[in-house]
Design an enzyme around this catalytic site. Structure first.
Site, PDB file in Angstrom:
ATOM      1  N   HIS A 314       0.849  -1.186   0.000  1.00  0.00           N
ATOM      2  CA  HIS A 314       0.000   0.000   0.000  1.00  0.00           C
ATOM      3  C   HIS A 314       0.892   1.245   0.000  1.00  0.00           C
ATOM      4  O   HIS A 314       1.769   1.378   0.852  1.00  0.00           O
ATOM      5  CB  HIS A 314      -0.907   0.001   1.230  1.00  0.00           C
ATOM      6  CG  HIS A 314      -1.939  -1.076   1.204  1.00  0.00           C
ATOM      7  ND1 HIS A 314      -2.253  -1.857   2.301  1.00  0.00           N
ATOM      8  CD2 HIS A 314      -2.740  -1.518   0.201  1.00  0.00           C
ATOM      9  CE1 HIS A 314      -3.205  -2.715   1.977  1.00  0.00           C
ATOM     10  NE2 HIS A 314      -3.503  -2.525   0.712  1.00  0.00           N
ATOM     11  N   TYR A 494       3.694  -0.068   4.777  1.00  0.00           N
ATOM     12  CA  TYR A 494       4.303  -1.155   5.565  1.00  0.00           C
ATOM     13  C   TYR A 494       3.527  -2.461   5.429  1.00  0.00           C
ATOM     14  O   TYR A 494       3.500  -3.266   6.350  1.00  0.00           O
ATOM     15  CB  TYR A 494       4.404  -0.764   7.058  1.00  0.00           C
ATOM     16  CG  TYR A 494       4.996   0.597   7.291  1.00  0.00           C
ATOM     17  CD1 TYR A 494       6.340   0.848   7.005  1.00  0.00           C
ATOM     18  CD2 TYR A 494       4.221   1.638   7.781  1.00  0.00           C
ATOM     19  CE1 TYR A 494       6.887   2.111   7.208  1.00  0.00           C
ATOM     20  CE2 TYR A 494       4.769   2.909   7.988  1.00  0.00           C
ATOM     21  CZ  TYR A 494       6.097   3.131   7.697  1.00  0.00           C
ATOM     22  OH  TYR A 494       6.642   4.379   7.891  1.00  0.00           O
ATOM     23  N   HIS A 495       2.923  -2.689   4.265  1.00  0.00           N
ATOM     24  CA  HIS A 495       2.040  -3.851   4.092  1.00  0.00           C
ATOM     25  C   HIS A 495       2.487  -4.720   2.913  1.00  0.00           C
ATOM     26  O   HIS A 495       1.688  -5.074   2.054  1.00  0.00           O
ATOM     27  CB  HIS A 495       0.590  -3.382   3.871  1.00  0.00           C
ATOM     28  CG  HIS A 495       0.031  -2.598   5.009  1.00  0.00           C
ATOM     29  ND1 HIS A 495      -1.029  -1.723   4.862  1.00  0.00           N
ATOM     30  CD2 HIS A 495       0.393  -2.550   6.311  1.00  0.00           C
ATOM     31  CE1 HIS A 495      -1.304  -1.176   6.044  1.00  0.00           C
ATOM     32  NE2 HIS A 495      -0.450  -1.661   6.933  1.00  0.00           N
ATOM     33  N   GLN A 496       3.745  -5.083   2.880  1.00  0.00           N
ATOM     34  CA  GLN A 496       4.247  -5.890   1.761  1.00  0.00           C
ATOM     35  C   GLN A 496       3.693  -7.321   1.828  1.00  0.00           C
ATOM     36  O   GLN A 496       3.675  -7.942   2.899  1.00  0.00           O
ATOM     37  CB  GLN A 496       5.779  -5.937   1.783  1.00  0.00           C
ATOM     38  CG  GLN A 496       6.446  -4.584   1.599  1.00  0.00           C
ATOM     39  CD  GLN A 496       6.661  -3.837   2.890  1.00  0.00           C
ATOM     40  OE1 GLN A 496       6.751  -4.420   3.950  1.00  0.00           O
ATOM     41  NE2 GLN A 496       6.774  -2.520   2.810  1.00  0.00           N
TER      42      GLN A 496
END
Length: 557
Positions: A314, A494-496
């Site tokens: 994101h 921070y949503h890999q």
């Protein structure tokens, strides 16, 4: 409370690599019946301050873990963070992006902003529609309910008591009510719970916290299990490769104390290193795109071209505003005597500024009213970050003057990147190419998100307090200008996810049963297996995957 071991028995039924959001769940569930020996390897250290008393710096870092607002101090703390950096990214003005990932028991659940967001039911039904049987919303919700112990005003009344406490934001602040009303005036429905059947609206966030303290995967799942004699947790154990006999995974080699060790797996090796580390370890072990591996001097065991591909994240951009002098915001509370007061408040009753997570309000909204589902997630707080200080010392501090921020990202981005090893040396951080805003649809929605945030800022509810827009600034009005601002200023949410994505064909990295294609005795159970990133924060979905993964593994045992 159990010990984190410095050595491990040379053999276990299950060897788990990575004690993060998924690995902690697996370690608990696989060891619970007492019949299986489980070894859990973690490259980082212990998350408990008492276990680090003789290392004051490490003890302070682990103190930050348990104070919710401590995440602001851990963004670049090498004692608990891998501190990954991306390659220069063409879609965001050639900038390199910082990708923090937890390197400690609890993994990224120990350093994140503790927001508990399940995502939309349609995310999981979309996985099922790809042919991934057993991954629809009905099944996913069953596992969410197994995880959660819901408390507070936002609790579901039919909720069973799981190990992970979910609670309300432990502070009422007048600006949060005003900002909620601003979202409503801008066109957002008021929602009580965005983790259930409500698809759209603005709501107070829910936090994985209990009595003002973070509840990480380690706190909820691992600490209670560490007293079991059949579970051994090995810290400072950096996995270097998976061991194979033929095409069967039989163990893991790891680096600890300056030398290599091995632990054998009688049943399975399970990778829970996360979206960055799991594909890295597969490639180091000979599973990946053959030509790439040969160039690194690694013998190809399985030519699996999608390992490390399909990276999704994101990409967030935000509107920041200065509030009129004297307006109450978090900024003034974060320094000087007011901060001392907040520290005392936290010490006495675990509330106030230090008990807050990464945001206070969240909203699921549509960039285009014609859409069937929201495609944007917003976060809002009566605070503005001092970005100069962040760049200088790596800690998130607030500005002196009062301010507010409304930021957001496209929830289901079409832009995809990659993560691949740079060499055959396990010490080398992988090459990360996020490819942010490379899809035209993402660009349109990102601009729509900035316009939404502006409507909130310009609402009648905020008019008595709003002074002026800090970024991008009122002069920037066209779609082209707003997109240029997003490219120049946005960053990771921070949503890999998705670098070892589940699929139904032979080219998929893992099957719907989370088994690595082309070999035996090896699974991946973490955020990397998501076929597509979920609509929202990813920690909840990762823990759900681990709960289901444990069931799949135990069903075969």
């Amino acid at each position: 409370m159990g010990e984190a071991h410095n050595s491990v028995e040379a053999e276990a039924d299950y060897v788990i690599v990575g004690a993060g959001s998924a690995g902690c769940v697996l370690a608990n569930r696989l060891s619970a019946n007492g019949r299986h020996r489980v070894a859990l390897l973690e490259a980082g250290g212990d998350d408990r301050p008492l276990q680090n008393l003789f290392n004051p710096a490490q003890a302070m870092s682990t103190m930050n873990i348990h104070v919710p607002a401590g995440f602001t101090k851990m963004l670049k703390d090498p004692r608990v963070n891998w501190n990954y950096m991306t390659e220069p990214d063409p879609g965001s003005d050639g900038r390199r992006h910082f990708f923090p990932r937890g390197k400690v028991l609890g993994g990224s659940s120990s350093i994140n902003g503790i927001l508990w967001v399940r995502g939309l039911p349609e995310d999981y039904d979309g996985w099922r529609q790809r042919g991934l049987t057993g991954w629809g919303w009905d099944e996913a919700e069953t596992y969410f309910r197994r995880i959660e112990n819901q408390q507070g005003e936002g609790a579901r009344r039919d909720q069973q008591e799981g190990p992970l406490t979910i609670s309300d934001v432990p502070m009422r602040h007048p600006m949060l009510d005003i900002m909620t009303r601003a979202f409503e005036e801008a066109g957002a429905p008021l929602a009580n719970d965005l983790n259930g059947t409500t698809r759209e609206g603005v709501a107070r966030v829910r936090l994985n916290a209990h009595k003002g303290l973070r509840v990480s995967a380690a706190v909820a799942y691992l600490h209670p299990a560490m007293k079991r004699s059949n579970l051994q947790v090995v810290i400072h154990a950096h996995a270097t490769r998976i061991l194979f006999e033929g095409r069967k995974a039989v163990g893991v080699e790891y680096w600890k104390g300056g030398r290599l060790h091995q632990v054998r797996a009688r049943r399975e090796v399970i990778l829970s290193g996360g979206t960055i580390n799991s594909p890295q370890l597969l490639e180091l072990s000979g599973i990946g795109q053959g030509e790439r591996l040969r160039a690194m001097g690694i013998a190809t065991l399985v030519d699996s071209p999608n390992v490390g591909e399909n990276l999704q994240d994101h990409y967030a951009s935000m509107i920041r505003a200065r509030l009129k002098p004297g307006t109450s915001s978090f900024n003034a509370m974060s320094r000087g005597l007011p901060l001392v007061g907040q520290m005392l408040r936290f010490a006495l009753n675990r509330s106030g500024l230090l008990a807050l997570g990464g945001s206070n309000l969240t909203a699921f909204l549509k960039s285009d009213p014609a859409l069937d589902l929201p495609d944007l997630q917003f976060f809002a707080s009566p605070a503005t970050v001092d970005f100069e200080a962040l760049a200088k010392n790596g800690a998130m501090t607030m500005e002196k003057l009062p301010g507010m921020t409304v930021g957001g990202y496209v929830m289901r981005p079409q832009s995809k990147g990659s993560i691949h090893i740079r060499s055959g040396d396990f010490h080398d951080a992988p090459s990360i190419k996020p490819n942010f805003l490379s899809a035209e649809a993402d660009c349109r929605a990102q601009v729509g998100g900035l316009r939404w945030a502006r409507r909130v800022m310009e609402s009648p509810a905020l008019a008595p307090y709003f002074d002026h827009e800090l970024t991008p600034g009122a002069a920037l009005q066209s779609d082209e200008e707003l997109l240029a601002f997003a490219r120049a200023s946005g960053s990771t949410g921070y949503h890999q996810t998705s670098t070892c994505a589940m699929g139904t064909g032979p080219d998929a990295v893992v099957t719907a049963g989370l088994k690595v294609n082309g070999v035996e005795g090896l699974r991946v159970v973490d955020a990397s297996v998501m076929p597509a990133v979920v609509s929202g924060n990813t920690n909840a979905a990762t823990m759900m995957i681990a709960e289901k993964g444990a069931d799949l593994i135990l069903a075969e045992a």
